[in-house]
Design an enzyme around this catalytic site. Structure first.
Site, PDB file in Angstrom:
ATOM      1  N   GLY A 146       0.818  -1.218   0.000  1.00  0.00           N
ATOM      2  CA  GLY A 146       0.000   0.000   0.000  1.00  0.00           C
ATOM      3  C   GLY A 146       0.848   1.263   0.000  1.00  0.00           C
ATOM      4  O   GLY A 146       2.022   1.245   0.342  1.00  0.00           O
ATOM      5  N   ARG A 170      -1.780   8.674   3.738  1.00  0.00           N
ATOM      6  CA  ARG A 170      -1.951   9.605   4.862  1.00  0.00           C
ATOM      7  C   ARG A 170      -0.660   9.943   5.600  1.00  0.00           C
ATOM      8  O   ARG A 170      -0.637  10.819   6.459  1.00  0.00           O
ATOM      9  CB  ARG A 170      -2.996   9.036   5.843  1.00  0.00           C
ATOM     10  CG  ARG A 170      -4.413   9.237   5.372  1.00  0.00           C
ATOM     11  CD  ARG A 170      -5.391   8.474   6.229  1.00  0.00           C
ATOM     12  NE  ARG A 170      -5.297   7.027   5.998  1.00  0.00           N
ATOM     13  CZ  ARG A 170      -5.811   6.112   6.818  1.00  0.00           C
ATOM     14  NH1 ARG A 170      -6.419   6.484   7.930  1.00  0.00           N
ATOM     15  NH2 ARG A 170      -5.716   4.834   6.537  1.00  0.00           N
ATOM     16  N   ASN A 224      44.971  18.181  11.423  1.00  0.00           N
ATOM     17  CA  ASN A 224      45.148  16.879  10.765  1.00  0.00           C
ATOM     18  C   ASN A 224      44.849  16.915   9.278  1.00  0.00           C
ATOM     19  O   ASN A 224      45.084  15.962   8.562  1.00  0.00           O
ATOM     20  CB  ASN A 224      44.239  15.834  11.428  1.00  0.00           C
ATOM     21  CG  ASN A 224      42.769  16.238  11.366  1.00  0.00           C
ATOM     22  OD1 ASN A 224      42.439  17.413  11.178  1.00  0.00           O
ATOM     23  ND2 ASN A 224      41.888  15.273  11.520  1.00  0.00           N
ATOM     24  N   TYR A 228      40.349  20.804  19.591  1.00  0.00           N
ATOM     25  CA  TYR A 228      40.007  19.813  18.563  1.00  0.00           C
ATOM     26  C   TYR A 228      41.098  18.751  18.544  1.00  0.00           C
ATOM     27  O   TYR A 228      42.277  19.058  18.323  1.00  0.00           O
ATOM     28  CB  TYR A 228      39.877  20.451  17.165  1.00  0.00           C
ATOM     29  CG  TYR A 228      39.722  19.378  16.116  1.00  0.00           C
ATOM     30  CD1 TYR A 228      38.559  18.601  16.068  1.00  0.00           C
ATOM     31  CD2 TYR A 228      40.737  19.085  15.198  1.00  0.00           C
ATOM     32  CE1 TYR A 228      38.424  17.569  15.144  1.00  0.00           C
ATOM     33  CE2 TYR A 228      40.593  18.056  14.273  1.00  0.00           C
ATOM     34  CZ  TYR A 228      39.430  17.306  14.256  1.00  0.00           C
ATOM     35  OH  TYR A 228      39.298  16.279  13.350  1.00  0.00           O
ATOM     36  N   GLY A 263      -6.277  -4.392  -3.563  1.00  0.00           N
ATOM     37  CA  GLY A 263      -6.894  -4.808  -2.303  1.00  0.00           C
ATOM     38  C   GLY A 263      -6.097  -5.888  -1.589  1.00  0.00           C
ATOM     39  O   GLY A 263      -5.176  -6.488  -2.144  1.00  0.00           O
ATOM     40  N   ARG A 265      56.890  30.657  19.722  1.00  0.00           N
ATOM     41  CA  ARG A 265      56.382  32.007  19.906  1.00  0.00           C
ATOM     42  C   ARG A 265      57.444  33.044  19.532  1.00  0.00           C
ATOM     43  O   ARG A 265      58.623  32.851  19.828  1.00  0.00           O
ATOM     44  CB  ARG A 265      56.106  32.200  21.388  1.00  0.00           C
ATOM     45  CG  ARG A 265      54.698  32.395  21.754  1.00  0.00           C
ATOM     46  CD  ARG A 265      54.646  32.594  23.237  1.00  0.00           C
ATOM     47  NE  ARG A 265      54.471  31.349  23.939  1.00  0.00           N
ATOM     48  CZ  ARG A 265      54.927  31.148  25.168  1.00  0.00           C
ATOM     49  NH1 ARG A 265      55.650  32.069  25.788  1.00  0.00           N
ATOM     50  NH2 ARG A 265      54.692  30.021  25.764  1.00  0.00           N
TER      51      ARG A 265
HETATM   52  C1  UD1 Z   1      -7.608  -3.610   6.665  1.00  0.00           C
HETATM   53  C2  UD1 Z   1      -8.805  -4.530   6.771  1.00  0.00           C
HETATM   54  C3  UD1 Z   1      -9.637  -4.126   7.998  1.00  0.00           C
HETATM   55  C4  UD1 Z   1      -8.763  -4.185   9.231  1.00  0.00           C
HETATM   56  C5  UD1 Z   1      -7.510  -3.338   9.055  1.00  0.00           C
HETATM   57  C6  UD1 Z   1      -6.554  -3.558  10.185  1.00  0.00           C
HETATM   58  C7  UD1 Z   1      -9.371  -5.162   4.493  1.00  0.00           C
HETATM   59  C8  UD1 Z   1     -10.278  -4.927   3.365  1.00  0.00           C
HETATM   60  N1  UD1 Z   1      -9.591  -4.419   5.577  1.00  0.00           N
HETATM   61  O1  UD1 Z   1      -8.105  -2.298   6.443  1.00  0.00           O
HETATM   62  O2  UD1 Z   1     -10.743  -4.993   8.154  1.00  0.00           O
HETATM   63  O3  UD1 Z   1      -9.508  -3.735  10.346  1.00  0.00           O
HETATM   64  O4  UD1 Z   1      -6.824  -3.708   7.844  1.00  0.00           O
HETATM   65  O5  UD1 Z   1      -5.522  -2.616  10.077  1.00  0.00           O
HETATM   66  O6  UD1 Z   1      -8.527  -6.030   4.409  1.00  0.00           O
HETATM   67  N2  UD1 Z   1      -2.129  -3.679   1.069  1.00  0.00           N
HETATM   68  C9  UD1 Z   1      -1.456  -4.227   0.015  1.00  0.00           C
HETATM   69  N3  UD1 Z   1      -2.035  -4.209  -1.216  1.00  0.00           N
HETATM   70  C10 UD1 Z   1      -3.266  -3.691  -1.429  1.00  0.00           C
HETATM   71  C11 UD1 Z   1      -3.936  -3.121  -0.338  1.00  0.00           C
HETATM   72  C12 UD1 Z   1      -3.361  -3.144   0.901  1.00  0.00           C
HETATM   73  O7  UD1 Z   1      -0.349  -4.722   0.161  1.00  0.00           O
HETATM   74  O8  UD1 Z   1      -3.711  -3.743  -2.567  1.00  0.00           O
HETATM   75  C13 UD1 Z   1      -1.501  -3.702   2.396  1.00  0.00           C
HETATM   76  C14 UD1 Z   1      -1.210  -2.345   2.966  1.00  0.00           C
HETATM   77  O9  UD1 Z   1       0.086  -1.915   2.623  1.00  0.00           O
HETATM   78  C15 UD1 Z   1      -1.331  -2.585   4.475  1.00  0.00           C
HETATM   79  C16 UD1 Z   1      -2.333  -3.716   4.569  1.00  0.00           C
HETATM   80  O10 UD1 Z   1      -2.369  -4.331   3.295  1.00  0.00           O
HETATM   81  O11 UD1 Z   1      -0.115  -3.000   5.031  1.00  0.00           O
HETATM   82  C17 UD1 Z   1      -3.712  -3.242   4.955  1.00  0.00           C
HETATM   83  O12 UD1 Z   1      -4.179  -2.354   3.970  1.00  0.00           O
HETATM   84  P1  UD1 Z   1      -4.933  -1.017   4.316  1.00  0.00           P
HETATM   85  O13 UD1 Z   1      -5.316  -0.340   3.078  1.00  0.00           O
HETATM   86  O14 UD1 Z   1      -4.186  -0.259   5.349  1.00  0.00           O
HETATM   87  O15 UD1 Z   1      -6.266  -1.655   4.949  1.00  0.00           O
HETATM   88  P2  UD1 Z   1      -7.190  -1.007   6.019  1.00  0.00           P
HETATM   89  O16 UD1 Z   1      -8.094  -0.041   5.365  1.00  0.00           O
HETATM   90  O17 UD1 Z   1      -6.385  -0.548   7.163  1.00  0.00           O
END
Ligand code: UD1
Ligand code: CA
Length: 463
Positions: free
Chosen positions: A22, A26, A395, A375, A89, A450
């Site tokens: 991800g 934020r 140095n 120094y 996802g 000196r």
């Molecule tokens: C996710 C869960 C939520 C849970 C929360 C806990 C899902 C849909 N939701 O939400 O139920 O309460 O984590 O923190 O799973 N990531 C990828 N590839 C992607 C999307 C995400 O590697 O395509 C990784 C992100 O980098 C992160 C993790 O998966 O490390 C979770 O993703 P994030 O988008 O933060 O999910 P949340 O909205 O926090």
């Protein structure tokens, strides 16, 4: 489930899949989210370390945003990387880790939940095995469940996870949340993963759907596993990053204080968990102790000191405002206030380095003193020598080459002396104040460069 399967379930090893593709929008940062340091260590490295300590050897990290950098940083950690090209996802992320090549059990974790401890993971694995689960979902109860997926139950039994964005007002009130940690048998995951669809608000493939899909298949044993608060502590912005760091400091400080270290104001003291401190040592507020720093017993670390990768033996005083890096300070030294000890320095017992003295790549013998404004670079100084105020070990030459200066035992280097390297000053030598020394000084000799003092009487005409 057959008996044979049960045995398999008990003994099968765990593979970890850590999701880290991800963007971490934020964070508002150019650095990939999972590389942001929590108490000095990239947050994902904490998750990896906890997996390893819990006995998991096959660790698969799913990378995407900033993949190149993440791989470079994590290279030494001995994990395998899988690239998720498009962030479709969490279910798609798991798919990228090629679970079809995994036999045995799988634990899925988030790379942005850095506070997970080895004993948390061990506990989940124990629960999963004892209950002979097909899927174990780690949940926790939060006063403010915020954006977490809600755990929906039906007659007390786990029924589904609903994402906050997709939840009804009623479901939003649920305080039990999905921590994002799942334990499952590879066979079950591989059965359910292809069935997940992206019919939701974000048009993403949600891993959370394996719960309801698995429950539809009646014979699957899917239950929640309780997790502690730290497990659910995700880092999604700079505020949460600072909070996580603070929690790590707090936990380490507690251990240190239990072992007899005096910390005057734990809330305003910053000690990374890699730092060791002996009992009877007192740490004043505002100190930041970092990396492989090791501090002995009965030391005094005054306010606003920054100490990194430095070994400090017993009964040493580091006074306010000092900065120490990658050096060794032997017992009973007295440093600062406002001293700087740069890398590769070694101060033997009882050395005194006073205010506004900088030491670089130098070895200083027992009982030697440089009390003010000097120094000392690329030097080797013997025992019980006095380095006067304002002395400079020159140095660095105009051709950018660096040279060493050797000063013996029991020397007296007067104030404002410049020692032009390469140079050798024998033991017992005395150098007069204000001298610029370019030639070696033999043992027990006096060297002065000196100009003789010149006096002109009645220089100012009488008014
Ligand atoms: C996710 C869960 C939520 C849970 C929360 C806990 C899902 C849909 N939701 O939400 O139920 O309460 O984590 O923190 O799973 N990531 C990828 N590839 C992607 C999307 C995400 O590697 O395509 C990784 C992100 O980098 C992160 C993790 O998966 O490390 C979770 O993703 P994030 O988008 O933060 O999910 P949340 O909205 O926090
Ligand atoms: Ca998250």
């Amino acid at each position: 489930m057959t008996e044979k399967d049960d045995t398999k379930n008990k003994e099968a090893p765990f593979t970890a899949i850590i999701l880290a593709a991800g963007k971490g929008t934020r964070m508002n940062s150019a650095l990939p989210k999972v590389l942001h340091p929590v108490a000095g260590k990239p947050m994902i490295s904490r998750v990896i370390a906890s997996c390893k300590k819990a006995g998991i050897n096959d660790i698969r990290v799913v990378v995407g945003h900033g993949a190149g950098l993440v791989k470079t940083v994590l290279e030494p950690e001995g994990v395998t990387f899988f690239e998720q090209k498009n962030q479709l996802g969490t279910a798609d992320a798991v798919r990228s880790a090629q679970p079809e090549t995994i036999e045995g059990n799988i634990i899925i974790l988030n790379g942005d939940h850095p506070l997970i401890e080895p004993h948390d993971i061990e506990g989940f694995i124990r629960d999963f095995k004892e209950q002979k689960l097909d899927i174990g979902l780690v949940t926790t109860v939060l006063k403010e469940p915020g954006d977490f997926g809600r755990v929906v139950r039906n007659g007390g039994e786990l029924y589904a996870i609903v994402e906050a964005k997709d939840a009804s007002a009623e479901a939003k009130k649920i305080k039990e949340v999905n921590t994002g940690i799942y334990l499952t048998r590879a066979a079950i995951l591989n059965l359910l993963l292809p069935e997940i669809k992206n019919e939701n608000q974000k048009k993403e493939f949600y891993l959370t759907d394996i719960i309801s899909l698995g429950i539809e298949e009646r014979r699957k044993k899917i239950k929640t596993i309780p997790g502690a608060r730290n497990v659910s502590m995700g880092v999604n912005n700079q505020l949460e990053l600072a909070k996580a760091t603070k929690l790590v400091f707090k936990a380490h400080m507690k251990k240190l204080m239990e072992s007899g270290v005096m910390v005057i104001d734990p809330r305003n003291t910053y000690i990374e968990e890699t730092v060791e401190i002996g009992p009877g040592t007192i740490v004043y507020p505002g100190s930041y102790l970092k990396g492989k720093t090791k501090i002995g017993k009965f030391c005094m670390i005054e306010t606003n000191t920054f100490i990194v990768d430095t070994t400090i033996e017993d009964s040493v005083q580091i006074r306010a405002g000092s900065y120490l890096e990658s050096s060794i300070i032997r017992a009973k030294c007295n440093i600062g206030p406002y001293a700087r000890i740069r890398p590769d320095s070694e101060l033997l017992e009882d050395v005194h380095i006073g205010n506004f003295v900088e030491v670089k790549k130098s070895k200083i013998g027992k009982g030697t003193k440089a009390a003010h404004l000097a120094y000392i670079g690329d030097a080797e100084i013997g025992e019980h020598t006095n380095i006067g105020c304002g002395t400079i070990f020159v140095n660095y030459l105009p051709n950018k080459s660096k040279h060493k200066t050797k000063v013996g035992d029991n020397c007296f280097i007067g104030s404002d002396v410049q020692l032009i390297a390469p140079l050798d000053v024998g033991s017992g030598a005395t150098i007069g104040a204000g001298s610029v020394i370019t030639k070696n000084v033999p043992a027990n000799a006096l060297a002065v460069t000196r100009a003789p003092q010149f006096i002109k009487e009645n220089y100012k005409p009488k008014p």
